[in-house]
Design an enzyme around this catalytic site. Structure first.
Site, PDB file in Angstrom:
ATOM      1  N   PHE A 136      -4.946  -6.855  -4.488  1.00  0.00           N
ATOM      2  CA  PHE A 136      -5.529  -5.676  -3.837  1.00  0.00           C
ATOM      3  C   PHE A 136      -4.392  -4.798  -3.350  1.00  0.00           C
ATOM      4  CE2 PHE A 136      -7.226  -3.147  -0.389  1.00  0.00           C
ATOM      5  CZ  PHE A 136      -8.432  -2.704  -0.917  1.00  0.00           C
ATOM      6  N   ASP A 221       3.913  -5.704  -2.391  1.00  0.00           N
ATOM      7  CA  ASP A 221       2.927  -5.135  -1.480  1.00  0.00           C
ATOM      8  C   ASP A 221       2.843  -6.059  -0.264  1.00  0.00           C
ATOM      9  OD1 ASP A 221       0.617  -4.582  -0.037  1.00  0.00           O
ATOM     10  OD2 ASP A 221      -0.572  -4.088  -1.797  1.00  0.00           O
ATOM     11  N   LYS A 250      -0.693  -1.579   7.841  1.00  0.00           N
ATOM     12  CA  LYS A 250      -1.471  -2.443   8.725  1.00  0.00           C
ATOM     13  C   LYS A 250      -0.755  -2.695  10.052  1.00  0.00           C
ATOM     14  CE  LYS A 250      -4.551  -4.746   5.398  1.00  0.00           C
ATOM     15  NZ  LYS A 250      -5.844  -4.258   5.889  1.00  0.00           N
TER      16      LYS A 250
END
Length: 400
Positions: A136, A221, A250
């Site tokens: 993702f 990532d 995040k």
């Protein structure tokens, strides 16, 4: 105005289906809803609230910067952005930083940079991007295409081309697909949304070696794994491999929206003025908060504390499993933990999430059969104990 869950359905696009309760206040690892009910937060805004809710260092930084300067266009730079970039480069492999507003934007920048680097150095035919099934990387059309979950990318028309996928931890499949046309391999150093899947140590080293062999960039990532989540500032630091490009978001802002792409001087030069940009990226408010988060997180106390808390979670989840026999596997690193349900409860992770909320614990899922825990990195041990007691009560009700 009567602000309730029904009003959400009247005014919001229906791409989300949030819980019936509405949180209104948070402090540390506790949250309260409109009715005053208290919850222990093991979700952390999906690995975002790394210092919990309303941490004093963050509130102070936001308040001070909010009284100074909020926004400038990128015709100008600002002190918080420069300070944060310096701290990030000092603490990592990277030498250059690009600021954005989210993980998807950081990944979009990483992918565009990889393509531009390959075009400049090798020509237009070197454009293949390889990523991993169940990965993702965000929800922009480019990043969702690179992400390895077709359910998220199908149904929007023709996708960006020259993107292919192989299974995570399958080095042979990757080797078969790679060639001189490969410009980048993108991977999470621990798959989050895909089920909390750790990489084999040899797999990561093998991916790095294949990228070197074919002159391809390795993009990590670290949107979910970064900023202390696994017990080091970034997960790659425990894997013995450096990426060429790293995305982070995040937890970077601890709850304030910010993302960043980190890379080397040589690669960064291919994003010349005008090739990419962001109106809000690198704004003083976001960077001031992220700098405050960095100063707390990047300390031995917090990072070693993450590893201690990991053991507390895993030990208690194992105890719960001994009593109720619900998990096939308890895995993950640091405070990115996945508990995979066994065949008896296959596909029912959301039932456990809902039952936990009823008992006053907020958890996440990672796919239909994995319960995910991503709490504050500094969650007090008594909150871990209390939250897992409530979670156990939820399990007992479901299983019973």
């Amino acid at each position: 105005m009567n602000v309730n869950r029904a009003l959400f359905d009247d005014v919001m696009v229906p791409n989300y289906n949030p819980a019936k309760m509405i949180p209104v206040k948070g402090e540390g690892s506790r949250v309260w809803d409109q009715e005053g009910k208290e919850y222990v937060d093991f979700a952390g805004g999906i690995a975002v609230n790394c210092l919990g809710h309303c941490h004093p260092a963050m509130v102070k930084a936001l308040t001070e910067q909010g009284n100074k300067l909020w926004h400038l266009s990128n015709v100008f730079t600002n002190e918080p952005a420069i300070r944060l970039a310096k701290k990030l480069t000092d603490a990592t492999f990277a030498e250059r930083v690009y600021f954005a507003n989210s993980g998807a934007e950081a990944n979009e920048a990483a992918l565009k940079l990889a393509r531009r680097w390959a075009l400049d150095k090798f020509g237009a035919e070197k454009n293949q991007i390889i990523a991993f099934n169940k990965g993702f990387h965000g929800r922009t059309f480019f990043t969702v295409t690179v992400g390895g979950q077709p359910a998220y990318s199908d149904g929007f028309g023709p996708k960006p081309g020259a993107v292919q996928h192989v299974d995570y931890n399958d080095l042979a499949a990757l080797e078969k697909l790679m060639s001189e046309q490969t410009c980048a391999v993108m991977m999470e150093p621990l798959q989050g949304e895909g089920g909390v899947i750790s990489p084999d140590a040899e797999f990561v080293k093998g991916v790095r070696a294949l990228c070197d062999k074919y002159n391809a960039l390795l993009i990590f990532d670290e949107v979910q794994t970064g900023f202390g989540r696994t017990g080091s500032l970034y997960a790659y630091q425990q894997l013995g491999v450096n990426p060429d490009i790293l995305s982070t978001a995040k937890a970077l802002g601890g709850g304030f929206p910010i993302g960043a792409m980190l890379t080397t001087t040589e690669i960064a030069q291919h994003l010349k003025p005008g090739t990419h940009g962001s109106t809000y990226g690198g704004n003083p408010l976001a960077c001031a908060v992220a700098e405050a988060v960095f100063d707390v997180v990047n300390t031995d106390d917090v990072l070693t504390g993450v590893q201690k808390r990991e053991q507390l979670f895993k030990a208690k989840l194992a105890e719960i499993n001994e009593k109720y026999d619900i998990f096939k596997d308890i895995r993950g690193k640091g405070l990115l933990i996945g508990a995979e349900l066994n065949d008896k409860f296959d596909g029912k992770a959301r039932d456990f999430l809902n039952a936990a909320a009823e008992e006053g614990t907020m958890v996440l899922v990672a796919g239909p059969s994995v319960i995910r825990f991503t709490p504050s990195l500094i969650i007090p041990e008594q909150d871990i104990a209390e939250g897992l007691e409530r979670f156990e009560r939820a399990v007992a009700k479901l299983v019973g």
